[in-house]
Design a protein around this motif. Structure first.
Motif, PDB file in Angstrom:
ATOM      1  N   MET A   1       0.838  -1.170   0.000  1.00 59.72           N
ATOM      2  CA  MET A   1       0.000   0.000   0.000  1.00 59.72           C
ATOM      3  C   MET A   1       0.887   1.238   0.000  1.00 59.72           C
ATOM      4  O   MET A   1       1.434   1.613   1.022  1.00 59.72           O
ATOM      5  N   SER A   2       1.066   1.854  -1.110  1.00 65.93           N
ATOM      6  CA  SER A   2       1.880   3.057  -1.204  1.00 65.93           C
ATOM      7  C   SER A   2       1.008   4.296  -1.043  1.00 65.93           C
ATOM      8  O   SER A   2      -0.085   4.368  -1.589  1.00 65.93           O
ATOM      9  N   LEU A   3       1.492   5.226  -0.232  1.00 64.03           N
ATOM     10  CA  LEU A   3       0.783   6.486  -0.090  1.00 64.03           C
ATOM     11  C   LEU A   3       1.083   7.322  -1.324  1.00 64.03           C
ATOM     12  O   LEU A   3       2.239   7.591  -1.627  1.00 64.03           O
ATOM     13  N   ASP A   4       0.061   7.713  -2.047  1.00 64.88           N
ATOM     14  CA  ASP A   4       0.235   8.439  -3.303  1.00 64.88           C
ATOM     15  C   ASP A   4       0.234   9.939  -3.028  1.00 64.88           C
ATOM     16  O   ASP A   4      -0.807  10.531  -2.769  1.00 64.88           O
ATOM     17  N   ARG A   5       1.406  10.558  -3.052  1.00 60.36           N
ATOM     18  CA  ARG A   5       1.512  11.991  -2.839  1.00 60.36           C
ATOM     19  C   ARG A   5       2.795  12.488  -3.496  1.00 60.36           C
ATOM     20  O   ARG A   5       3.712  11.728  -3.782  1.00 60.36           O
ATOM     21  N   ALA A   6       2.848  13.787  -3.704  1.00 57.49           N
ATOM     22  CA  ALA A   6       4.010  14.395  -4.340  1.00 57.49           C
ATOM     23  C   ALA A   6       5.203  14.355  -3.389  1.00 57.49           C
ATOM     24  O   ALA A   6       5.050  14.336  -2.175  1.00 57.49           O
ATOM     25  N   LEU A   7       6.380  14.333  -3.966  1.00 55.65           N
ATOM     26  CA  LEU A   7       7.604  14.370  -3.186  1.00 55.65           C
ATOM     27  C   LEU A   7       7.712  15.720  -2.486  1.00 55.65           C
ATOM     28  O   LEU A   7       7.547  16.771  -3.103  1.00 55.65           O
ATOM     29  N   ALA A   8       7.953  15.714  -1.195  1.00 53.05           N
ATOM     30  CA  ALA A   8       8.101  16.946  -0.421  1.00 53.05           C
ATOM     31  C   ALA A   8       9.387  17.657  -0.838  1.00 53.05           C
ATOM     32  O   ALA A   8      10.360  17.012  -1.225  1.00 53.05           O
ATOM     33  N   PRO A   9       9.404  18.981  -0.728  1.00 52.86           N
ATOM     34  CA  PRO A   9      10.648  19.691  -1.052  1.00 52.86           C
ATOM     35  C   PRO A   9      11.725  19.384  -0.023  1.00 52.86           C
ATOM     36  O   PRO A   9      11.437  19.042   1.121  1.00 52.86           O
ATOM     37  N   ASP A  10      12.966  19.506  -0.443  1.00 53.57           N
ATOM     38  CA  ASP A  10      14.081  19.401   0.493  1.00 53.57           C
ATOM     39  C   ASP A  10      14.001  20.621   1.402  1.00 53.57           C
ATOM     40  O   ASP A  10      13.853  21.745   0.912  1.00 53.57           O
ATOM     41  N   PRO A  11      14.067  20.454   2.711  1.00 56.38           N
ATOM     42  CA  PRO A  11      13.879  21.596   3.614  1.00 56.38           C
ATOM     43  C   PRO A  11      14.877  22.724   3.400  1.00 56.38           C
ATOM     44  O   PRO A  11      14.543  23.891   3.592  1.00 56.38           O
ATOM     45  N   TYR A  12      16.092  22.421   2.972  1.00 56.16           N
ATOM     46  CA  TYR A  12      17.100  23.460   2.832  1.00 56.16           C
ATOM     47  C   TYR A  12      16.983  24.204   1.507  1.00 56.16           C
ATOM     48  O   TYR A  12      17.593  25.260   1.347  1.00 56.16           O
ATOM     49  N   ASP A  13      16.163  23.706   0.593  1.00 54.67           N
ATOM     50  CA  ASP A  13      15.878  24.451  -0.636  1.00 54.67           C
ATOM     51  C   ASP A  13      14.974  25.640  -0.350  1.00 54.67           C
ATOM     52  O   ASP A  13      14.854  26.538  -1.172  1.00 54.67           O
ATOM     53  N   LEU A  14      14.318  25.646   0.804  1.00 56.69           N
ATOM     54  CA  LEU A  14      13.358  26.694   1.158  1.00 56.69           C
ATOM     55  C   LEU A  14      13.968  27.788   2.031  1.00 56.69           C
ATOM     56  O   LEU A  14      13.297  28.767   2.348  1.00 56.69           O
ATOM     57  N   LEU A  15      15.210  27.619   2.429  1.00 61.47           N
ATOM     58  CA  LEU A  15      15.886  28.588   3.293  1.00 61.47           C
ATOM     59  C   LEU A  15      16.910  29.385   2.497  1.00 61.47           C
ATOM     60  O   LEU A  15      17.330  28.957   1.414  1.00 61.47           O
ATOM     61  N   PRO A  16      17.349  30.527   3.032  1.00 59.64           N
ATOM     62  CA  PRO A  16      18.419  31.271   2.344  1.00 59.64           C
ATOM     63  C   PRO A  16      19.638  30.376   2.119  1.00 59.64           C
ATOM     64  O   PRO A  16      19.978  29.555   2.982  1.00 59.64           O
ATOM     65  N   LEU A  17      20.278  30.559   0.983  1.00 61.95           N
ATOM     66  CA  LEU A  17      21.471  29.775   0.666  1.00 61.95           C
ATOM     67  C   LEU A  17      22.623  30.141   1.586  1.00 61.95           C
ATOM     68  O   LEU A  17      22.812  31.310   1.921  1.00 61.95           O
ATOM     69  N   VAL A  18      23.359  29.134   1.997  1.00 58.64           N
ATOM     70  CA  VAL A  18      24.596  29.326   2.762  1.00 58.64           C
ATOM     71  C   VAL A  18      25.658  28.455   2.101  1.00 58.64           C
ATOM     72  O   VAL A  18      25.328  27.483   1.410  1.00 58.64           O
ATOM     73  N   PRO A  19      26.928  28.780   2.310  1.00 55.72           N
ATOM     74  CA  PRO A  19      27.981  27.917   1.760  1.00 55.72           C
ATOM     75  C   PRO A  19      27.882  26.510   2.343  1.00 55.72           C
ATOM     76  O   PRO A  19      27.250  26.284   3.369  1.00 55.72           O
ATOM     77  N   SER A  20      28.534  25.579   1.662  1.00 55.04           N
ATOM     78  CA  SER A  20      28.534  24.216   2.181  1.00 55.04           C
ATOM     79  C   SER A  20      29.959  23.811   2.547  1.00 55.04           C
ATOM     80  O   SER A  20      30.922  24.489   2.206  1.00 55.04           O
ATOM     81  N   PHE A  21      30.062  22.725   3.260  1.00 56.68           N
ATOM     82  CA  PHE A  21      31.341  22.105   3.573  1.00 56.68           C
ATOM     83  C   PHE A  21      31.136  20.604   3.466  1.00 56.68           C
ATOM     84  O   PHE A  21      30.129  20.158   2.902  1.00 56.68           O
TER      85      PHE A  21
END
Length: 176
Positions: A1-21
């Motif tokens: 039984m698969s729940l049919d729904r859209a893929l949620a956005p990545d939470p960090y795509d919704l925040l201001p960009l910061v550099p990565s390491f």
């Protein structure tokens, strides 16, 4: 039984960009399934946080916070599995199980209601869930959050103190 729904956005795509390491792990790999060691005991796992190591963060870093969030949980608000705050800047890795924590560091209550790492436990038969482990390099020695704070409150504070962020995104699913 698969729940049919859209893929949620990545939470960090919704925040201001910061550099990565860089964050690495001997236990988890980006895009690959978590071992049952890191699943919740309610689904037969061992509920152990994965080993994590990080490097390349900004020189002005004063400390770290680590979070693990499942944006794919069928809740409308995702699911917080781990919120670890106030890691000293000298700490650049955690062993599997992260116990004991370094002095001054503590866990905020996760969505299981526990002040610790809470492993993966998606609904049986649901699609693979993403578990976003993030190491946040922060500009203060410690976030001024009480142990009773919510993960959302910590996230709000992180938005103002994160200098850079490193993420690793393994997956997990329970066959139906």
């Amino acid at each position: 039984m698969s729940l049919d729904r859209a893929l949620a956005p990545d939470p960090y795509d919704l925040l201001p960009l910061v550099p990565s390491f860089t964050v690495t792990s001997t236990d988890v790999t980006d895009g690959q399934p978590l071992d049952e060691l890191h699943a919740h005991t309610s689904v037969g796992g061992k509920n152990l946080s994965p080993q994590l190591s990080w490097s390349g963060f900004p020189e002005e870093t004063h400390g770290f916070a680590i979070t693990c969030f499942d944006p794919d949980a069928p809740t409308g608000s995702g699911f917080w599995h781990w919120v670890l705050v106030n890691l000293p800047v000298a700490v650049t890795g955690l062993d599997r199980g992260a116990d004991p924590l370094p002095d001054g560091a503590f866990c905020i209550r996760n969505d299981y209601g526990e002040r610790t790492y809470g492993g993966a436990a998606p609904p049986p038969g649901d699609r693979p869930h993403r578990y976003v482990f993030a190491v946040h390099a922060i500009d203060v020695d410690a976030l001024e959050v009480p142990p009773e704070a919510t993960p959302a409150y910590v996230g709000f504070n992180l938005a103002f103190h994160t200098l850079a962020r490193a993420t690793i995104r393994p997956t997990f699913e329970l066959k139906g």
